[in-house]
Design a protein around this motif. Structure first.
Motif, PDB file in Angstrom:
ATOM      1  N   ARG A 557       0.814  -0.806   0.240  1.00 60.06           N
ATOM      2  CA  ARG A 557      -0.067  -0.186  -0.272  1.00 60.06           C
ATOM      3  C   ARG A 557       0.729   1.110   0.046  1.00 60.06           C
ATOM      4  NH1 ARG A 557      -4.073  -0.942   5.065  1.00 60.06           N
ATOM      5  NH2 ARG A 557      -2.371  -1.721   5.619  1.00 60.06           N
ATOM      6  N   LYS A 558       2.085   1.076   0.439  1.00 61.07           N
ATOM      7  CA  LYS A 558       3.095   2.093   0.933  1.00 61.07           C
ATOM      8  C   LYS A 558       3.208   2.841  -1.004  1.00 61.07           C
ATOM      9  CE  LYS A 558       4.871   1.312   5.429  1.00 61.07           C
ATOM     10  NZ  LYS A 558       6.346   0.325   5.760  1.00 61.07           N
ATOM     11  N   THR A 559       3.413   3.932  -1.123  1.00 63.74           N
ATOM     12  CA  THR A 559       3.855   4.666  -2.333  1.00 63.74           C
ATOM     13  C   THR A 559       5.889   4.464  -2.554  1.00 63.74           C
ATOM     14  OG1 THR A 559       4.240   6.692  -0.996  1.00 63.74           O
ATOM     15  CG2 THR A 559       2.336   5.701  -2.320  1.00 63.74           C
ATOM     16  N   GLY A 588       2.183   1.667  -3.944  1.00 66.94           N
ATOM     17  CA  GLY A 588       0.872   2.223  -4.245  1.00 66.94           C
ATOM     18  C   GLY A 588      -0.591   2.086  -4.069  1.00 66.94           C
ATOM     19  N   THR A 590      -4.678  -0.112  -3.160  1.00 69.90           N
ATOM     20  CA  THR A 590      -5.342  -0.207  -2.388  1.00 69.90           C
ATOM     21  C   THR A 590      -6.025  -1.240  -2.783  1.00 69.90           C
ATOM     22  OG1 THR A 590      -5.775   2.290  -2.058  1.00 69.90           O
ATOM     23  CG2 THR A 590      -7.628   0.689  -1.451  1.00 69.90           C
ATOM     24  N   ASP A 604      -2.459   3.036  -9.114  1.00 66.59           N
ATOM     25  CA  ASP A 604      -2.933   4.229 -10.379  1.00 66.59           C
ATOM     26  C   ASP A 604      -3.857   5.029 -10.795  1.00 66.59           C
ATOM     27  OD1 ASP A 604       0.232   4.503 -10.389  1.00 66.59           O
ATOM     28  OD2 ASP A 604       0.120   2.794 -12.302  1.00 66.59           O
TER      29      ASP A 604
END
Length: 666
Positions: A557-559, A588, A590, A604
């Motif tokens: 989940r982290k970018t 990034g 979800t 994205d």
């Protein structure tokens, strides 16, 4: 291994050297006292010869602004107490002279040619001939300073991509004068340094030259040039040739756990075949059995081990006394040695919290023995129980499973991390030696813990299950189920989570076990010439793809870049290994839901479905604290350590350190 050997004018009591390693202890308050304790303990453990971390011979050669130097005679004399402490224990000590060259993280760093190193932002200045001649003299002066301080000798660092090594190969030496071009010219710099040191310090001073036996970079030296240099260094006056493997910028792992034990012995054998002085094998040698095999086979005359002496300073003594089963073995994790050094901290050791911190621990038995219960037989629990019992406490360990190890039994499944077996063996053996009562297969209840003076909760963690629609789908498995072998992954796998556990699981799914256990397979995987004869000992591109039968996608989940939080010295290996095996990593994202079609995500800003036979949860851990809370309610004195205290990544470093320190403070 235990037989004496003659080197120059000295007789070493055995054939084991504690190799050079940076410690940063010199930057600590009471740095000399800490270095005395550190080196004397290894001499007490009967290493025949200890080599210090690298001292620069001048201002340009420091590795970083705090790097130690030995160009000031008065400052050098301040090192005499270290030498005296080591020599009083029957060992020799040599100072390593290391000019960092283009690896120096300072403005004004120098090199044979102005080519920036990929691991340094500073562009080096090309040395003039006057610079070269002055630097040769600086090495001789530094050696004389070491001699005056009481060192038995010096080691000249000619490998690992530092300045001297930069002169010897076309990868970094593009000069067209008398110091570049032909091999004879490229070898001139190290030969003149050895000659100058020998002339300055006389015949009784031990001179070791660390030669690069396999550069592992394009434009590195072929075997015939290495052999020629070895012969010239011998003729110039060196007493011992130590072997170094790989440059710091090389894309081949050299000392971390993915490298099989003894993988580089053939490189040392090539050097030994060229000279008559003793030759030292190094890198990924961590047991007396392997050391003995290398020496008995004739591949080398001596063995250098650095990190194994962090793990157990009494490695040689225990071997001599027939107690090799009590050696605390280096597992090549790099977490508290190299990673600490690269983050400006003093050296440590995951399996031995005392390393580099000898002055902080005691060995005298307790005056007030306590009855101690330890709940949990993982890394934290075993370390606590073993140390507390060693100090004289009456210890009972409860473990719900029918075997010791806890999360170590999962960690060891990752490629190369079966070295954790050694940690499990060591602590289990220490518990048995010091009389810990073990209650395996017994989940401790609060009633079982009545009557103890102190209860230590080391119950660890359980995998966190995210709140996600479809999380109970048959395709979903936890990392614990995959690594334990309870679940077999399919050919299409999604790994949810790209931290340390996620990377370990991904590598477990795509790497053949032999890649980290068999030297020939390792060499094939990383495009290393197994005979170490080609230029740089390479047989192609180390990052050439080696696709796996499994298609693995790793998500987070982290970018941030996936794997950004991995260890400095091992993270690049893991990332490169996964790329080579075709693992895709995405950040990034979800997570939406899971169904028969696979894992539904948004990436994205666009919805996407990743088809998967298996979805592996590496989404964090939860601490096991239920028992601790119940005991606290009953006013039982409780201390939580390890994962039970803080559920982060599977952190054996913190777990063992907390366990040993708790036992020391009981």
């Amino acid at each position: 291994m235990l037989s004496p050997i003659r080197a120059g004018q000295h007789t070493l009591r055995n054939r084991v050297i504690m190799g050079s390693m940076h410690t940063r202890l010199e930057t600590e308050p009471d740095g000399i006292a800490k270095q005395i304790a550190f080196y004397a303990e290894r001499a007490r453990g009967e290493a025949a010869l200890l080599v210090t971390g690298g001292f620069s011979p001048n201002a340009e050669g420091i590795f970083d602004p705090e790097g130690p130097r030995i160009d000031d005679p008065e400052e050098a004399l301040g090192l005499r107490p270290i030498c005296e402490a080591v020599q009083a224990e029957g060992s020799l000590i040599c100072a390593q002279l290391l000019h960092a060259g283009r690896y120096a993280k300072i403005e004004g760093c120098v090199a044979p040619s102005p080519i920036r190193a990929p691991i340094n932002r500073f562009i080096p200045r090309e040395m003039t001939e006057a610079d070269i001649l002055r630097t040769i003299e600086d090495f001789a002066v530094a050696a004389a300073n070491a001699q005056a301080a009481g060192f038995d000798g010096i080691e000249i660092m000619g490998s690992e991509g530092y300045l001297i090594n930069e002169f010897t190969v076309t990868h970094t030496n593009k000069r067209q004068d008398d110091w570049g071009g032909s091999a004879a010219n490229r070898h001139r710099f190290p030969v003149e340094i050895v000659r100058a040191v020998r002339e300055r310090c006389g015949p009784d001073f031990l001179v070791i030259y660390r030669i690069s036996a396999a550069d592992l970079v394009e434009g590195g030296a072929p075997a015939d040039e290495i052999a020629a240099l070895a012969r010239k260094i011998e003729a110039a006056g060196a007493d011992i040739l130590n072997t170094g493997i790989g440059w710091h910028e090389a894309r081949v792992p050299t000392i971390a756990y993915p490298v099989p034990r003894g993988a580089w012995r053939k490189a040392a054998a090539n050097v030994k075949a060229a000279v008559s002085i003793p030759v030292v094998a190094s890198n990924r040698i961590n047991t007396p059995q392997l050391a003995e095999d290398i020496l008995a086979s004739g591949d080398a005359d001596m063995i250098s081990m650095a990190r194994p002496f962090l793990a157990d300073p009494h490695f040689v003594k225990k071997t001599r006394e027939g107690r090799s089963d009590e050696i605390n073995t280096c597992i090549a994790c790099n977490q508290a040695c190299l990673d600490f050094i690269f983050s400006d901290r003093p050296v440590g050791c995951l399996v031995n919290p005392r390393a580099g911190r000898e002055t902080e621990f005691r060995d005298t038995p307790t005056d007030t023995p306590k009855k101690v219960a330890v709940v949990g037989g993982g890394a934290a629990g075993m370390a606590t129980a073993a140390e507390a019992a060693r100090l004289g406490h009456d210890v009972t360990l409860f473990e719900a499973q029918d075997k010791l190890g806890g999360q170590l039994n999962l960690a060891r499944a990752a490629p190369g991390k079966d070295e954790f077996d050694e940690t499990l063996r060591y602590y289990a053996g220490q518990m048995q030696k010091h009389g810990v009562t073990q209650r395996l297969g017994q989940r401790a209840e609060a009633s079982d813990l009545e009557g103890f003076d102190h209860v230590v909760i080391a119950t660890g963690v359980t995998p966190r299950i995210p709140d996600l629609p479809g999380i109970d789908h048959p395709s979903v498995a936890t990392y614990a189920e995959i690594l334990s072998g309870d679940r077999e992954a399919g050919d299409r796998v999604v790994v949810m989570g790209a931290g340390g556990i996620g990377h370990d699981v991904a590598e477990f799914l795509v790497t053949k076990p032999a890649e980290t256990a068999n030297s020939d397979v390792f060499c094939e995987t990383w495009s290393v010439d197994p005979e170490f004869v080609s230029s740089g000992a390479l047989a192609g591109d180390p990052l050439a793809p080696k696709p796996s039968r499994r298609k693995v996608v790793m998500l987070q989940r982290k970018t941030a870049k996936p794997g950004a939080g991995l260890g400095v010295s091992t993270g690049w290996i893991l990332r490169n290994a996964l790329r080579k095996h075709g693992v895709e990593a995405m950040g990034g994202v979800t997570y939406e839901h899971i169904d028969d079609a696979g894992l539904h995500i948004v990436a994205d800003g666009m919805p996407k479905v990743i088809a998967a036979d298996t979805i592996v949860l590496c989404t964090g851990q939860e601490p096991e604290r239920a028992l601790a809370q119940e005991l606290t309610a009953r006013s039982v004195p409780v201390t939580m350590i390890g994962g039970a205290k803080e559920a982060a990544e599977l952190d054996a470093l913190r777990a063992i350190d907390e366990g040993v320190r708790l036992a020391q403070g009981l």
